[in-house]
Motif scaffolding. Structure first.
Motif, PDB file in Angstrom:
ATOM      1  N   ASP A  72      -5.229  -1.765  -7.437  1.00 23.58           N
ATOM      2  CA  ASP A  72      -6.160  -2.485  -6.570  1.00 23.58           C
ATOM      3  C   ASP A  72      -7.550  -2.558  -7.196  1.00 23.58           C
ATOM      4  O   ASP A  72      -8.249  -3.560  -7.060  1.00 23.58           O
ATOM      5  CB  ASP A  72      -6.233  -1.832  -5.190  1.00 23.58           C
ATOM      6  CG  ASP A  72      -4.913  -1.933  -4.435  1.00 23.58           C
ATOM      7  OD1 ASP A  72      -4.048  -2.732  -4.856  1.00 23.58           O
ATOM      8  OD2 ASP A  72      -4.740  -1.213  -3.433  1.00 23.58           O
ATOM      9  N   GLU A 128      -7.980   2.459  -2.103  1.00 16.98           N
ATOM     10  CA  GLU A 128      -6.953   2.996  -3.001  1.00 16.98           C
ATOM     11  C   GLU A 128      -7.341   4.381  -3.513  1.00 16.98           C
ATOM     12  O   GLU A 128      -8.382   4.540  -4.150  1.00 16.98           O
ATOM     13  CB  GLU A 128      -6.828   2.044  -4.188  1.00 16.98           C
ATOM     14  CG  GLU A 128      -5.897   2.514  -5.267  1.00 16.98           C
ATOM     15  CD  GLU A 128      -5.773   1.455  -6.363  1.00 16.98           C
ATOM     16  OE1 GLU A 128      -4.770   0.750  -6.355  1.00 16.98           O
ATOM     17  OE2 GLU A 128      -6.703   1.319  -7.180  1.00 16.98           O
ATOM     18  N   THR A 175      -2.800   5.777  -8.901  1.00 13.86           N
ATOM     19  CA  THR A 175      -2.883   4.350  -8.572  1.00 13.86           C
ATOM     20  C   THR A 175      -4.210   3.760  -9.002  1.00 13.86           C
ATOM     21  O   THR A 175      -5.256   4.347  -8.746  1.00 13.86           O
ATOM     22  CB  THR A 175      -2.754   4.126  -7.049  1.00 13.86           C
ATOM     23  OG1 THR A 175      -1.759   4.992  -6.540  1.00 13.86           O
ATOM     24  CG2 THR A 175      -2.386   2.691  -6.741  1.00 13.86           C
ATOM     25  N   SER A 204       3.014   3.204  -3.710  1.00 15.20           N
ATOM     26  CA  SER A 204       2.099   2.138  -4.064  1.00 15.20           C
ATOM     27  C   SER A 204       2.341   1.677  -5.501  1.00 15.20           C
ATOM     28  O   SER A 204       1.560   0.911  -6.042  1.00 15.20           O
ATOM     29  CB  SER A 204       0.664   2.625  -3.889  1.00 15.20           C
ATOM     30  OG  SER A 204       0.491   3.854  -4.554  1.00 15.20           O
ATOM     31  N   GLY A 219       0.815  -1.211   0.000  1.00 14.84           N
ATOM     32  CA  GLY A 219       0.000   0.000   0.000  1.00 14.84           C
ATOM     33  C   GLY A 219       0.848   1.260   0.000  1.00 14.84           C
ATOM     34  O   GLY A 219       0.359   2.348  -0.257  1.00 14.84           O
ATOM     35  N   ASN A 222      -3.202  -4.275   2.491  1.00 15.17           N
ATOM     36  CA  ASN A 222      -3.588  -3.728   1.192  1.00 15.17           C
ATOM     37  C   ASN A 222      -4.036  -4.862   0.252  1.00 15.17           C
ATOM     38  O   ASN A 222      -3.657  -6.018   0.425  1.00 15.17           O
ATOM     39  CB  ASN A 222      -2.359  -2.978   0.640  1.00 15.17           C
ATOM     40  CG  ASN A 222      -2.446  -2.703  -0.838  1.00 15.17           C
ATOM     41  OD1 ASN A 222      -1.952  -3.481  -1.642  1.00 15.17           O
ATOM     42  ND2 ASN A 222      -3.094  -1.624  -1.193  1.00 15.17           N
TER      43      ASN A 222
END
Lengths: 576, 244
Positions: free
Chosen positions: A253, A245, A250, A475, A216, A370
């Motif tokens: 996820d 997230e 990012t 991340s 994470g 995460n």
């Protein structure tokens, strides 16, 4: 005064009553679903049902940006404004949407048809410029007309998922979502079966030996975290999956959750068995509606197949998962703020220590991991520690997902072993720079990260090599900028992001992010004061040294790195 | 009997009972660490970060009001890093809020040589005085968000839960349910919040009127409604300018 029919709300609240305050966010989502916003009367009813003080309810509603306390349009459009989407023209989209709105709506309408919100990164950077229309992703370039936009039409995003290896993304590459049957056929849930046949301590040992650290951003050793919680003697323990997230740039996820939800569930169930937890919470970012629906479906399916529930696969081990949907707050990705959010409170991070493994959710020992971290767990158990460690470098073992966006040919999610070069990722995998442009810089690690220049292209993407170059892995965000980009504009957006997302708890972040944003606004308008550089440095140092949580501690880092790379941009321009 | 912990603060090696905060440990040997949000009888939340100290081996500075002592800890309460951070936090604070009735903070600003105009063009938190009840006024331009009022209204004392927050980040403000006037909330006008407010953001009505130049007799002559509705000049009976 508009009168509301509160009957449907009071009906839906019946399910929430036993949970008390912890059901506050779900109850507020339910109310907003019914009325479009959260009318005072609804808030009152929720307060009475869940036994939460009225003032506290208001505090919660006003903390989360996806909750509205006043009537909004029937269609709510969120337009992303952070770097990757800005590069792809989000300002123009914002302008066009606003203009269209002005022409399409009469002022007399009590309730406007459309509400347009400037949004922080929506985690759709690979498909920039991105919007959410009624919570569903809409991709700027796929939308050809106004009707399509307000009805949420246009084709949905199809992210590029590729890389050198496919340990974590094997199921993410086709258009289909991995359902339980397909997942099991591909060997899914066999790691859980294996895990349940060995003592919990042995699983923890394997995870420790694998060298897996949290994906994470904080990179804490996962096995050590599990060991800490396993050692606690409390009867009640929790595992939490952090699917909040929201780091600009990012989207890894989201893709994992949407495409391969069972892999994450499997990792989570194994973690619960390892530490001795009977209950888990799956917290998913409010903006990730599709991921939320997929996880709920996957949990239902896993329950029917007895991978979840009582006496899992005929063992003594029982475990259930509750899902929580966030409501628009980057800070809730901070683990203790996330606990507060599950508990039905404003997402204020807590003072640490105590650490979550000792006192976490509801004050109980908690392991919070995460999404990508959990995706690694079934892999470690299935291929074994030795094979796992053979991926990547000695100090950064395993596969890693990188989210590449910005001015590259093929923005997308790339899975590589730790240790490949930035050059390989950008120029080989992501297809290099867009036609006719040259590499200028990359933002590594997101808003909380740092800029890398051309000299950094040969840096190896591993914790150790990045650290030695003063860059964070974060991340796994790589936002790429070509030579035509206005880096001050990008810094200005990052500063806006932090000022917008600061929770306001501790002074250095509450005020510092605001002052930082004001100074960047001034620089962006070319009204630079000779002392502004020093002001920015002092603000960043103070925020880093004294802020209560990671948000404030990293709020100045990207800007400071930009000042090192391009000091001239932050100095008053001399008139030629 | 609690275990004794040995630690060093600014070069003085001392022993204090386990569980003592660094703030109290320092106090026990006469070292005063400055505090703003901290209050002896309220839950400490480490908000203002003025009480940060440097601890050997720690990546960041540590808030001494909540951090507990541990064995062989090396604490510096006045290191260069500490002083710089305190100074910058004070400069941030003074750029945001009306501190005219916060002499302790003003003294700190002098002591740390913080520059009150360090941040030009800073948007200040400007709010109109909320005068919605006969007992006290709320002047959030002076509010430093120390949270004490919210806490004493809740679990720290009164269990009334009349106030909480609105907004977030720089826009955070102490507020009621849907920003209603206090008499329409669960407020019982106990006055605890006024007692713990360090900056004059919460003030008894009488004090406020006296500061505005009213004589005690004049205040007595005001009707209840006039007292309630009073604005800076309108309630003065002699001016006849009541809004009634």
């Amino acid at each position: 005064m508009v009168k509301f029919d509160l009957k449907p709300l009071s009906d839906s609240l019946l399910d929430f009553i036993p949970e008390g305050r912890s059901a506050l966010l779900p109850a507020l989502h339910a109310a907003q679903q019914l009325y479009g916003y959260i009318p005072e009367e609804a808030a009152h009813l929720i307060a009475d049902s869940l036994k939460v003080p009225l003032a506290d309810i208001y505090g919660v509603i006003d903390f989360y940006t996806l909750f509205f306390r006043e009537p909004v349009g029937e269609t709510v459009i969120h337009v992303c404004n952070d770097p990757a989407c800005a590069l792809a023209g989000s300002d123009t989209i914002m302008k066009v949407v606003n203009q269209k709105y002005m022409f399409n709506d009469s002022v007399e309408n009590f309730r406007p048809q459309i509400t347009i919100e400037r949004a922080p990164c929506l985690g759709l950077c690979e498909s920039a410029p991105a919007m959410l229309v009624q919570g569903k992703p809409a991709i700027g370039k796929n939308i050809t007309n106004w009707e399509e936009l307000i009805t949420g039409g246009g084709s949905p995003p199809q992210p590029i998922v590729s890389g050198d290896i496919e340990f974590l993304t094997a199921n993410c590459k086709n258009e289909h979502v991995t359902n339980l049957e397909v997942y099991v056929q591909g060997g899914g849930y066999s790691s859980l079966q294996y895990a349940l046949s060995i003592p919990p301590a042995e699983i923890i040992n394997q995870v420790k030996s694998s060298g897996l650290v949290g994906r994470g951003g904080a990179a804490f050793p996962t096995g050590v975290k599990w060991e800490g919680a396993a050692r606690e003697t409390d009867e009640t323990k929790y595992v939490v999956c952090n699917g909040d997230e929201a780091e600009p740039g990012t989207f890894k996820d989201r893709i994992l959750l949407e495409k391969d939800p069972h892999r994450i569930l499997e990792g989570m169930i194994i973690s619960a068995y390892a530490i001795g937890a009977k209950k888990g919470y799956f917290y998913i970012r409010g903006e990730y509606l599709i991921a939320y629906e997929r996880i709920i479906q996957a949990i239902d399916d896993a329950k029917s197949a007895n991978y979840l529930g009582k006496n899992i696969l005929g063992t003594e081990f029982s475990f259930e998962i509750e899902v929580r949907r966030g409501a628009g707050a980057y800070i809730c990705g901070e683990e203790t703020a996330l606990f507060e959010s599950i508990e039905g409170k404003r997402g204020f991070p807590r003072v640490k220590p105590p650490f979550p493994t000792v006192s976490g959710l509801f004050g109980k020992p908690t392991v919070i991991n995460n999404v990508e971290t959990l995706a690694n767990i079934p892999l470690i158990l299935s291929i074994g520690v030795e094979a796992y460690r053979s991926i990547g470098t000695e100090k950064s073992p395993g596969p890693k997902l990188f989210c590449v966006s910005g001015d590259v040919q093929r923005p997308g999610l790339y899975e590589v072993p730790f240790g490949v070069s930035l050059h390989h990722l950008i120029l080989d995998l992501a297809g290099g720079m867009k036609e006719g442009s040259t590499f200028h810089a990359a933002l590594i690690g997101g808003a909380a990260g740092a800029f890398a220049g051309e000299d950094h292209l040969n840096v190896m993407l591993s914790f150790e090599d990045l650290r030695s170059h003063g860059l964070p892995l974060g991340s796994g965000v790589i936002t790429v900028f070509d030579e035509s980009r206005d880096m001050i504009d990008i810094c200005h957006r990052l500063a806006h992001f932090f000022a917008d997302e600061s929770c306001g708890k501790c002074y250095p972040c509450q005020i510092g992010t605001k002052r930082q944003y004001e100074i960047l606004s001034r620089i962006n308008q070319n009204r630079i004061d000779p002392e502004d550089q020093q002001r920015l440095i002092d603000l960043a140092e103070t925020m880093t040294d004294t802020s209560l949580c990671g948000l404030g501690q990293t709020a100045g880092s990207a800007i400071v790195s930009a000042m090192k790379l391009w000091p001239h941009l932050f100095k008053p321009q001399t008139v030629v | 009997m609690k275990k004794e912990i040995q630690l060093t603060i600014d070069g003085n090696t001392i022993q204090v009972p386990e569980g003592t905060t660094i703030l109290k440990a320092a106090e026990s040997i006469g070292i005063k660490i400055p505090t703003i949000c901290y209050h002896d009888y309220c839950t400490a939340n480490a908000l203002c970060r003025i009480c940060v100290v440097e601890i050997e081996g720690s990546r960041t500075l540590i808030p001494s009001c909540v951090a507990k002592v541990s064995s062989d800890m090396q604490v510096k309460t006045k290191s260069e890093r500490v002083i710089k951070s305190r100074k910058t936090i004070l400069e941030m604070l003074v750029s945001s809020i009306d501190l005219s009735e916060s002499p302790e903070i003003l003294n700190m600003i002098d002591e740390y040589e913080a520059n009150p105009s360090r941040f030009p063009d800073a948007e200040r938190r400007e709010h109109a005085v909320i005068d919605d009840n006969p007992m006290f006024i709320r002047d959030y331009e002076k509010c430093i968000l120390c949270w004490r009022c919210v806490q004493v209204c809740a679990e720290d004392a009164q269990y009334t839960f009349a106030i909480n927050f609105s907004g977030r980040g720089y826009e955070t403000q102490i507020n009621t349910f849907y920003e209603k006037p206090l008499p329409e909330t669960s407020c019982v006008f106990c006055g605890q919040c006024i007692g713990v407010c360090p900056t004059g953001a919460l003030k008894p009505k009488r004090e406020w009127l006296l500061q505005d130049g009213y004589q005690p007799e004049e205040i007595m002559l005001l009707t209840r409604t006039q007292r309630k509705k009073k604005t800076k000049s309108s309630a003065r009976p002699s001016s006849g300018g009541s809004h009634e």
